[in-house]
Design a protein around this motif. Structure first.
Motif, mmCIF file in Angstrom:
data_model
loop_
_atom_site.group_PDB
_atom_site.id
_atom_site.type_symbol
_atom_site.label_atom_id
_atom_site.label_comp_id
_atom_site.label_asym_id
_atom_site.label_seq_id
_atom_site.Cartn_x
_atom_site.Cartn_y
_atom_site.Cartn_z
ATOM 1 N N ALA A 110 0.845 -1.191 0.000
ATOM 2 C CA ALA A 110 0.000 0.000 0.000
ATOM 3 C C ALA A 110 0.882 1.243 0.000
ATOM 4 O O ALA A 110 2.024 1.213 0.475
ATOM 5 N N VAL A 111 0.321 2.346 -0.540
ATOM 6 C CA VAL A 111 1.079 3.599 -0.641
ATOM 7 C C VAL A 111 0.187 4.768 -0.250
ATOM 8 O O VAL A 111 -1.047 4.668 -0.241
ATOM 9 N N VAL A 112 0.839 5.886 0.089
ATOM 10 C CA VAL A 112 0.158 7.162 0.268
ATOM 11 C C VAL A 112 0.681 8.094 -0.822
ATOM 12 O O VAL A 112 1.894 8.257 -0.971
ATOM 13 N N VAL A 113 -0.234 8.685 -1.608
ATOM 14 C CA VAL A 113 0.160 9.572 -2.704
ATOM 15 C C VAL A 113 -0.367 10.981 -2.443
ATOM 16 O O VAL A 113 -1.325 11.189 -1.684
ATOM 17 N N ARG A 114 0.253 11.946 -3.086
ATOM 18 C CA ARG A 114 -0.088 13.348 -2.899
ATOM 19 C C ARG A 114 -1.413 13.695 -3.592
ATOM 20 O O ARG A 114 -1.760 13.128 -4.626
ATOM 21 N N GLY A 115 -2.117 14.638 -2.978
ATOM 22 C CA GLY A 115 -3.306 15.156 -3.616
ATOM 23 C C GLY A 115 -2.936 15.955 -4.854
ATOM 24 O O GLY A 115 -1.874 16.594 -4.911
ATOM 25 N N GLN A 116 -3.822 15.972 -5.862
ATOM 26 C CA GLN A 116 -3.476 16.614 -7.129
ATOM 27 C C GLN A 116 -3.281 18.117 -6.969
ATOM 28 O O GLN A 116 -2.503 18.732 -7.712
ATOM 29 N N GLU A 117 -3.928 18.738 -5.988
ATOM 30 C CA GLU A 117 -3.763 20.185 -5.815
ATOM 31 C C GLU A 117 -2.357 20.579 -5.396
ATOM 32 O O GLU A 117 -1.989 21.757 -5.470
ATOM 33 N N THR A 118 -1.540 19.597 -4.951
ATOM 34 C CA THR A 118 -0.149 19.904 -4.587
ATOM 35 C C THR A 118 0.827 19.558 -5.704
ATOM 36 O O THR A 118 2.028 19.804 -5.558
ATOM 37 N N LEU A 119 0.330 18.998 -6.795
ATOM 38 C CA LEU A 119 1.207 18.616 -7.905
ATOM 39 C C LEU A 119 1.202 19.736 -8.943
ATOM 40 O O LEU A 119 0.410 19.750 -9.880
ATOM 41 N N LEU A 120 2.125 20.689 -8.755
ATOM 42 C CA LEU A 120 2.151 21.881 -9.609
ATOM 43 C C LEU A 120 3.264 21.839 -10.641
ATOM 44 O O LEU A 120 3.155 22.461 -11.694
ATOM 45 N N SER A 121 4.331 21.153 -10.348
ATOM 46 C CA SER A 121 5.492 21.120 -11.236
ATOM 47 C C SER A 121 5.625 19.752 -11.897
ATOM 48 O O SER A 121 5.252 18.726 -11.316
ATOM 49 N N LYS A 122 6.161 19.754 -13.089
ATOM 50 C CA LYS A 122 6.351 18.499 -13.817
ATOM 51 C C LYS A 122 7.383 17.598 -13.165
ATOM 52 O O LYS A 122 7.480 16.415 -13.488
ATOM 53 N N ASP A 123 8.170 18.145 -12.212
ATOM 54 C CA ASP A 123 9.185 17.355 -11.506
ATOM 55 C C ASP A 123 8.702 16.865 -10.150
ATOM 56 O O ASP A 123 9.472 16.246 -9.411
ATOM 57 N N ASP A 124 7.457 17.131 -9.794
ATOM 58 C CA ASP A 124 6.941 16.698 -8.491
ATOM 59 C C ASP A 124 6.844 15.175 -8.421
ATOM 60 O O ASP A 124 6.526 14.508 -9.402
ATOM 61 N N ASN A 125 7.123 14.660 -7.215
ATOM 62 C CA ASN A 125 7.025 13.222 -6.957
ATOM 63 C C ASN A 125 5.671 12.923 -6.328
ATOM 64 O O ASN A 125 5.372 13.417 -5.237
ATOM 65 N N PRO A 126 4.815 12.144 -6.985
ATOM 66 C CA PRO A 126 3.478 11.889 -6.424
ATOM 67 C C PRO A 126 3.475 10.943 -5.223
ATOM 68 O O PRO A 126 2.484 10.879 -4.489
ATOM 69 N N LEU A 127 4.553 10.205 -4.993
ATOM 70 C CA LEU A 127 4.587 9.200 -3.927
ATOM 71 C C LEU A 127 5.089 9.816 -2.628
ATOM 72 O O LEU A 127 6.171 10.395 -2.581
ATOM 73 N N LEU A 128 4.292 9.688 -1.571
ATOM 74 C CA LEU A 128 4.695 10.171 -0.254
ATOM 75 C C LEU A 128 5.330 9.075 0.595
ATOM 76 O O LEU A 128 6.344 9.295 1.248
ATOM 77 N N MET A 129 4.748 7.892 0.604
ATOM 78 C CA MET A 129 5.297 6.787 1.392
ATOM 79 C C MET A 129 4.786 5.468 0.844
ATOM 80 O O MET A 129 3.748 5.405 0.183
ATOM 81 N N GLU A 130 5.523 4.413 1.094
ATOM 82 C CA GLU A 130 5.116 3.055 0.765
ATOM 83 C C GLU A 130 5.346 2.166 1.975
ATOM 84 O O GLU A 130 6.224 2.439 2.801
ATOM 85 N N ALA A 131 4.575 1.111 2.090
ATOM 86 C CA ALA A 131 4.657 0.254 3.271
ATOM 87 C C ALA A 131 4.343 -1.187 2.907
ATOM 88 O O ALA A 131 3.550 -1.447 1.989
ATOM 89 N N PRO A 132 4.920 -2.148 3.646
ATOM 90 C CA PRO A 132 4.635 -3.572 3.400
ATOM 91 C C PRO A 132 3.403 -4.065 4.149
ATOM 92 O O PRO A 132 3.143 -5.262 4.177
ATOM 93 N N ILE A 133 2.686 -3.154 4.790
ATOM 94 C CA ILE A 133 1.500 -3.532 5.564
ATOM 95 C C ILE A 133 0.248 -2.954 4.903
ATOM 96 O O ILE A 133 0.324 -2.022 4.092
ATOM 97 N N ASN A 134 -0.908 -3.501 5.239
ATOM 98 C CA ASN A 134 -2.180 -3.010 4.729
ATOM 99 C C ASN A 134 -2.543 -1.730 5.471
ATOM 100 O O ASN A 134 -3.080 -1.760 6.571
ATOM 101 N N LEU A 135 -2.262 -0.584 4.860
ATOM 102 C CA LEU A 135 -2.507 0.699 5.517
ATOM 103 C C LEU A 135 -3.986 1.009 5.652
ATOM 104 O O LEU A 135 -4.380 1.819 6.508
ATOM 105 N N PHE A 136 -4.833 0.390 4.850
ATOM 106 C CA PHE A 136 -6.262 0.684 4.882
ATOM 107 C C PHE A 136 -6.882 0.266 6.216
ATOM 108 O O PHE A 136 -7.831 0.906 6.684
ATOM 109 N N ASP A 137 -6.380 -0.809 6.819
ATOM 110 C CA ASP A 137 -6.931 -1.298 8.089
ATOM 111 C C ASP A 137 -5.940 -1.158 9.243
ATOM 112 O O ASP A 137 -6.158 -1.722 10.313
ATOM 113 N N ALA A 138 -4.856 -0.418 9.027
ATOM 114 C CA ALA A 138 -3.789 -0.341 10.039
ATOM 115 C C ALA A 138 -4.174 0.605 11.169
ATOM 116 O O ALA A 138 -4.801 1.645 10.953
ATOM 117 N N SER A 139 -3.809 0.219 12.375
ATOM 118 C CA SER A 139 -4.003 1.061 13.561
ATOM 119 C C SER A 139 -2.844 0.825 14.515
ATOM 120 O O SER A 139 -2.191 -0.218 14.476
#
Length: 571
Positions: free
Chosen positions: A146-175
């Motif tokens: 699973a990954v966390v990606v940036r919202g489109q309103e923060t992607l202003l430059s063609k060099d922006d990286n859309p990926l904020l973080m990646e993880a080997p765990i299921n972030l959708f149900d993580a606590s």
């Protein structure tokens, strides 16, 4: 003397003389190989602890208690557990904290961020806010689910990286997990299978049948076994065969008429890969097993030629013949880990650091030139993404100028100026224009401070480093399964309890070596008291005692190097 002896023999009966002659002859001749010249034998095996595999050839997940004993068997790495891995609760919570920080961000880079599965991320296309540029997305690690990606309103430059973080765990149900828990088992989908306050790892043993010490799992061939003593004919020894076994015999000096205890210790010589710029390619580690052989020569010489003396010798012979001398099996159970490696000093861009006599940090004055965000009308003539404040898909017109006080209208009016400090923004959906004849329509829809060239270059990075400053690098070794700090080294020190470090100026590399001993190596007399050795080697106090949860084969370690050299100069 000879005359007295002949007189005595003449007085003895013929049958007694015959028996006495046989006893003396047997003592001097028949017992030479086993008593007069005492012989011994050393036999045993050299074994390494090995991950236990199921009948299908899969490792088995188990829970270990604080003494390193198996508390629970979870199951083999097959079916639902195929591809499962151990993760510390600390690492798990770190992923959750990082995710929550991004998702709750209202103003920073995490504004509008959201979760995606691995498959969704790989098939997605990310564009800038104005839809003019497709962004290049980084590749994911093999274990990412699973990954966390940036919202489109923060992607202003063609060099922006859309990926904020990646993880080997299921972030959708993580606590967040309780701090009392330490170890987790995660399946390949990132779901939690098991969480415990103890430790999860692979089942590892020396034997298939550990209770009866049968069927070795990890025999080590080619190990030189040497006797640490000199017997008749030289120093004995052997080399282990494919089953890890060794056997050799030896003959010790005699002890006629008395008893003596020989010290017959034996040694195993182990090799390991050594990453050292000036040392040997392979290092050695010795193990010892203590041994003693008892020489009983009381039966080899009669205490006298009287009837009593000869009968005493007969009794001594009978007692020695009836004595059972078992052949002990001397097993070398290898339980020591040499963590050796090398590290390269480099900046985030991958550029290596030069080694000189002085440590310096780099700085270059940024270019803060004015930039105008008109689409295809940048200040230097190069295309620019522009601004679309009204969201109609069209770029706004932007003009530089200053704010000048209008006394008549009691307000600031925008006046065009090439070196102005403000930008006049004319919305594409509005009726205002810098070329309008009507003074009111010539005023922009709104103004903002002028933009300047963004500087994303690294500043203050290491430029050069001296050998002495590079040696001020600390090393930390953590256990991935439960986050336990195994040991730490302050500075790259040389030759300290098999833990050392050095610097190769030519190759610009750091070399380190750390020895980690397990419970079975506590019986190695060459290292002295186990608790004292662990303390001097700066091991975790939880590992000072033999009955502890020591490292096992199949575990993953995290090694962190931190250079503690403070900033002293900037070039």
């Amino acid at each position: 003397m000879k005359q007295h002896l002949v007189a005595l023999l003449r007085q003895l009966p013929i049958n007694f003389l015959a028996i006495t002659g046989l006893l003396i002859f047997g003592t001097l001749c028949g017992r030479q190989s086993s008593a007069f010249f005492p012989a011994g034998i050393k036999t045993g095996e050299v074994l390494a602890r090995t991950v236990v595999l199921s009948e299908a050839g899969n490792p088995i997940f188990v829970v270990f208690d604080k003494e390193g004993k198996i508390a629970e068997e979870i199951g083999e790495a097959a079916g639902d557990l195929e591809g499962a891995f151990m993760l510390s609760v600390g690492s798990y919570n770190a992923y959750v904290d990082q995710m929550n920080e991004y998702l709750s961000d209202k103003d920073g880079i995490g504004k509008g961020s959201y979760l995606m599965t691995r498959d969704d991320y790989l098939s997605a296309e990310f564009k800038t806010l104005d839809q003019q540029h497709v962004l290049q997305k980084p590749n994911l690690r093999p274990d990412t689910t699973a990954v966390v990606v940036r919202g489109q309103e923060t992607l202003l430059s063609k060099d922006d990286n859309p990926l904020l973080m990646e993880a080997p765990i299921n972030l959708f149900d993580a606590s967040l997990q309780s701090e009392e828990l330490r170890s987790m088992l995660i399946n390949k989908e990132g779901e939690t299978v098991k969480v415990t306050a103890l430790n999860i790892g692979y089942k590892a043993e020396y034997y298939k049948d550990p209770d009866n010490r049968k069927d070795p799992l990890g025999p080590v061939p080619g190990i030189v076994i040497q006797g640490g003593f000199y017997a008749l004919g030289g120093e004995p020894g052997d080399v282990t065969n494919n089953e890890g076994r060794y056997t050799f015999g030896y003959v010790m000096p005699p002890c006629p008429g008395f008893t003596f205890e020989y010290t017959t210790n034996i040694y195993a010589k182990l090799y390991y890969k050594n990453f050292h710029p000036r040392g040997a390619k392979f290092g050695t580690y010795h193990m010892m097993r203590q041994g003693w052989d008892f020489c009983d020569g009381l039966a080899d010489v009669a205490p006298g030629l009287t009837l009593g003396g000869l009968m005493a010798q007969v009794n001594a012979i009978a007692m020695r013949a009836a004595r059972a001398v078992p052949v002990a099996r001397n097993t070398f159970s290898i339980d020591v880990y040499m963590v050796t490696g090398q590290a390269v000093v480099a900046n985030p861009d991958g550029q290596s650091i030069e080694m000189t006599d002085k440590t310096e940090y780099g700085y270059e004055q940024p270019d803060f030139a004015t930039i105008i965000h008109n689409y295809d009308e940048n200040g230097d003539g190069t295309p620019d993404v522009g601004y679309d404040f009204d969201g109609d898909g069209k770029q706004e017109k932007i003009v530089l100028g200053n704010l000048v006080w209008n006394e008549e209208k009691q307000r600031d009016d925008f006046v065009t100026a090439g070196d102005g400090q403000y930008q006049g923004i004319y919305l594409s959906s509005g009726s205002r224009s810098p070329e309008a004849e009507d003074p009111e329509l010539k005023q922009p829809d709104f103004t903002r401070l002028r933009d300047r060239q963004a500087d994303f270059t690294h500043q203050g990075l290491l430029k050069t480093i001296s050998k002495e400053d590079l040696k001020k690098t600390d090393l930390y070794i953590f256990r991935e399964s439960n986050g336990q700090l195994i040991t730490e080294r302050r500075g790259m020190k040389t030759e300290e309890l098999f833990n050392d470090g050095d610097v190769d100026e030519e190759k610009k590399k750091i070399y380190y070596r750390v020895m980690i001993r397990g419970a079975m190596d506590a019986g190695n007399p060459l290292r002295g008291n186990f608790t004292d050795w662990q303390a001097k080697a700066k091991m975790n106090p939880e590992l000072y005692q033999r009955k502890a949860d020591h490292l096992r084969p199949g575990e993953n370690l995290r090694i962190i190097l931190i250079n503690r050299k403070p900033v002293t100069s900037v070039a």
